[in-house]
Scaffold this active site. Structure first.
Site, PDB file in Angstrom:
ATOM      1  N   GLU A   1    -125.448   2.331 -77.377  1.00 25.58           N
ATOM      2  CA  GLU A   1    -125.816   2.447 -78.770  1.00 25.58           C
ATOM      3  C   GLU A   1    -125.414   3.819 -79.336  1.00 25.58           C
ATOM      4  O   GLU A   1    -124.833   3.916 -80.403  1.00 25.58           O
ATOM      5  CB  GLU A   1    -127.341   2.266 -78.884  1.00 25.58           C
ATOM      6  CG  GLU A   1    -127.897   2.457 -80.268  1.00 25.58           C
ATOM      7  CD  GLU A   1    -128.072   1.127 -80.959  1.00 25.58           C
ATOM      8  OE1 GLU A   1    -128.716   0.265 -80.365  1.00 25.58           O
ATOM      9  OE2 GLU A   1    -127.558   0.975 -82.081  1.00 25.58           O
ATOM     10  N   ASP A   2    -125.756   4.863 -78.606  1.00 20.09           N
ATOM     11  CA  ASP A   2    -125.671   6.209 -79.178  1.00 20.09           C
ATOM     12  C   ASP A   2    -124.546   7.089 -78.658  1.00 20.09           C
ATOM     13  O   ASP A   2    -124.375   8.206 -79.117  1.00 20.09           O
ATOM     14  CB  ASP A   2    -126.992   6.965 -78.924  1.00 20.09           C
ATOM     15  CG  ASP A   2    -128.184   6.259 -79.536  1.00 20.09           C
ATOM     16  OD1 ASP A   2    -127.959   5.457 -80.460  1.00 20.09           O
ATOM     17  OD2 ASP A   2    -129.315   6.515 -79.088  1.00 20.09           O
TER      18      ASP A   2
END
Ligand code: MN
Length: 721
Positions: A76-77
């Site tokens: 995700e990050d």
């Protein structure tokens, strides 16, 4: 010790053969990927995945889950990809991370349908691999623990989502400690004022409580050991959210919540559990209806325990849970407690049998392609009071438990509800009274000629369906009133050489005089019997006003017969004026027992005068609108009326005396009383009492509600025994 080392030793403690180097590598990868990122608290970002992995280890999950916890935010990050994870840590870890990432992207909305959709997606994720949900729960727990770093509006949204989705999920999976912590954290951000006050109250009485807990623990322990039950006894305060719920439910302040402490007896064998129960019941008086045997009948999430409540050493109720150490592990960790069995550890034959159901479920995700099939097999009812059903197109509808196909039809569209003539559930024709169950696929059969009828009101559960059905029934009555009113007025006018069309101008005048906005409204009022044709004629054709005419209308002739009948036997006034006349024979409907002050409506009953119903009485919808007649309360009446009042209270001595005193204090006589104790230590009392009017009833209800020990006071239908 570095947190990673803590995690590693934790995992090693429950799974000696664990691939610890894999966990170490997962940490190093995450630390590198999140390099330079910080949390809102200012800490390096990697502290979050570490904390999540720590919780996963506390739940004793497998190595893949711990790794997934460490890596869950990477895709995700950071620039890391699923393919990369798959290559480095294996397909299983990559699959879990992918699942958690997808779950995190579910849009949250307070809209019911949106939420049902989220719920369904979670179930689908669970169907594929329960670990995805478990890792997500741990992620959420750490997020909740550090929620104070976020801006208030985010706090509120995340807390609401936690309360509505994650805490119930933890509960269903039987992971008690996670559920409890999530609820209290969500409570803190959802109702900050209430939370703070309650936390303060609990803290203030802490010393006293600890002393009490200690005394009772010792006492229980003494009784148990003296009777040959080896055990540990633990008492502890219930969590704040559950105390708060209880305060709201019983409408009592904190000081009056006595069973805010629960005691737990942990022993070594099932036999000792039942023995301990015997000791408890012999030593203290058990409260009837509170004993539950979840050992013989485990909950679907495999929770096992004996529950009972007794009158404790200080005359207070205490709740006692009795279970073995193994059962306690299941109670605290729920589904997670069994994970080690999937890890290839030796499994005792009887535990294998006991957890066979669960193991099957765990493994079935490979075979179950169809999520609804899974839903059906697990029967997880996340929100206890709702059912989730599907439209033929696969959309989810959330409805209150007990809803029928009509509720479903209205939830799809009003016109589908209005013309709903039947339903097919999972492909089979069902009656409209069928109660929908989780996972049902519902298809509504419509027919343009179908109309709602009075019986539907008994079936429907949703407010939407109820409102629509009532509205339509009313409209139908109105239509009938138009036909009847037109007919009555036209006939009356023809007797005087005119017709509805020709007398239009005069009728307009009459309408204004009789406070109707339009002539149509006037006609409806005549149809309902609220205005007589004679009244209309007097206003419309004033030259006829004095002429004595036969009352032409059916309603009026009925009324006249009635008047003739009753004038001969004038009794004391009923307190009702019928169409402006007093002394008509009047009966009050038993179904709704109207009181002076209630809005009312009358129905002419052949031979029995006029029956008066409350305007909101469902029965009124059944009755012929042609017989409907305008009635009003005669302010001067001194008649008393019998009403039924139901009082739900705790079943304790002296309370009944207190309640009846309350009636006397309000100047009200009790004619009859029925009292019944329920299994859970409460009492249901129905009082038939004579009251003057609505105001007096309201003051009785108010004063009853104020009595300590009274849970609820309701006006009920008089035929309730
Ligand atoms: Mn996270």
């Amino acid at each position: 010790m570095h947190q990673l080392d803590q995690i590693l030793s934790e995992v090693a403690s429950y799974f000696p053969n664990a691939d610890l180097p894999l966990v170490r590598r997962a940490y190093q990868f995450a630390a590198q990927a999140h390099e330079g990122q910080t949390r809102k608290s200012g800490d390096p970002y990697v502290t979050h995945p570490l904390a999540v992995a720590q919780i996963i280890a506390e739940l004793k999950l497998d190595v893949s889950s711990v790794c997934a916890g460490l890596l869950h935010d990477c895709v995700e990050d950071t620039s890391a990809t699923i393919e990369q994870l798959s290559e480095l840590f294996g397909k299983e870890v990559a699959f879990l991370v992918e699942g958690v990432t997808k779950l995190g992207k579910l849009p949250y909305s307070t809209r019911e349908e949106q939420q049902a959709e989220n719920f369904r997606k979670m179930l689908l994720a669970m169907a594929r691999d329960i670990r995805v949900i478990l890792v997500k729960l741990c992620d959420r727990l750490d997020n909740m623990r550090s929620l104070h770093h976020l801006p208030p509006e985010k706090q509120e949204r995340i807390a609401a989502e936690t309360m509505q989705i994650y805490a119930p999920l933890a509960n269903r999976l039987g992971i008690q400690w996670v559920k409890v912590e999530l609820e209290d954290l969500a409570f803190k951000y959802t109702y900050p004022g209430e939370y703070e006050q309650l936390a303060l109250d609990v803290a203030k009485s802490r010393a006293e409580r600890l002393e009490y807990i200690h005394t009772v623990e010792k006492l229980i322990h003494k009784e148990m050991t003296e009777n040959g039950v080896p055990c540990d006894v633990m008492g502890r305060a219930k969590h704040l959210w559950s105390i708060y719920q209880k305060m709201k439910r019983t409408q009592r302040p904190f000081e009056e919540i006595h069973d805010a402490i629960g005691f737990r007896v942990i022993t070594d064998s099932q036999m000792h559990c039942y023995q301990a129960l015997g000791v408890a019941h012999q030593t203290w008086t058990p409260i009837p209806g509170r004993f539950k045997d979840y050992i013989a009948l485990p909950k679907p999430n495999l929770y096992q325990s004996l529950h009972t409540a007794v009158i404790g050493p200080r005359g207070e109720r205490i709740e006692i849970q009795i279970r073995t150490r193994e059962m306690n592990l299941v109670a605290e960790h729920g589904i997670a407690a069994h994970w080690k069995y999937k890890e290839g550890k030796p499994v005792a034959p009887d535990t294998d049998k006991k957890f066979g159901w669960l193991r099957q479920l765990m493994e079935s995700h490979k075979e179950l392609r169809d999520p609804t099939e899974f839903l059906e097999s697990v029967k997880i009812d996340l929100f206890g009071d709702e059912v989730y059903v599907f439209t033929p197109g696969g959309d989810v509808k959330a409805l209150p438990k007990g809803s029928c196909p009509i509720d479903f039809a209205y939830s799809v569209h009003s016109s589908i509800g209005d013309h709903c003539s039947g339903a097919r559930v999972n492909g089979m024709i069902v009656p409209l009274r069928y109660q929908l169950r989780n996972g049902d696929t519902v298809e509504i059969i419509t027919n343009p000629n179908q109309k709602p009828n009075k019986d539907w009101l008994k079936l429907v559960k949703t407010a939407k369906a109820r409102t629509k059905v009532r509205y339509l029934l009313r409209t139908e009555q109105r239509d009938k009133a138009v036909v009847l009113g037109t007919d009555l007025l036209d006939k009356a006018l023809r007797k005087h050489g005119t017709t509805l069309q020709r007398a239009e101008k005069q009728l307009k005048h009459a309408a204004t005089e009789l406070r109707c906005v339009t002539v149509d409204e006037l006609i409806i009022q005549v149809g309902y019997g609220k205005i007589t044709t004679q009244q209309v004629l007097e206003k419309a054709l004033p030259e006829l006003a004095k002429a004595k005419e036969d009352l032409p209308a059916k309603t009026e002739s009925m009324l006249k017969t009635l008047l003739r009948k009753v004038t001969s036997r004038r009794t004391s006034s009923s307190g009702i004026k019928v169409a402006g006349e007093e002394d008509i024979l009047v009966r009050f409907a038993k179904c709704c027992s109207p009181l002076p002050g209630d809005p009312i409506v009358g129905f002419i009953t052949r031979g029995r005068g006029v029956t008066v119903h409350r305007r909101d009485c469902d029965k009124g919808l059944d009755l012929d609108p042609e017989r409907r007649i305008d009635v009003e309360w005669d302010g001067n009446s001194k008649t008393h009326h019998e009403v039924a009042i139901q009082v739900l209270c705790s079943d304790k001595p002296g309370l009944l005396a207190h309640i009846s005193q309350s009636f006397t204090d309000q100047g009200v006589n009790i004619n009859q009383a029925h009292c019944r104790a329920t299994e859970d230590g409460r009492a249901v009392n129905t009082f038939h009492a004579s009251v003057k009017d609505l105001d007096q009833l309201k003051s009785v209800i108010r004063s009853l509600s104020r009595i300590k020990g009274v849970f609820s006071v309701d006006r009920v239908s008089a035929d309730v025994g």
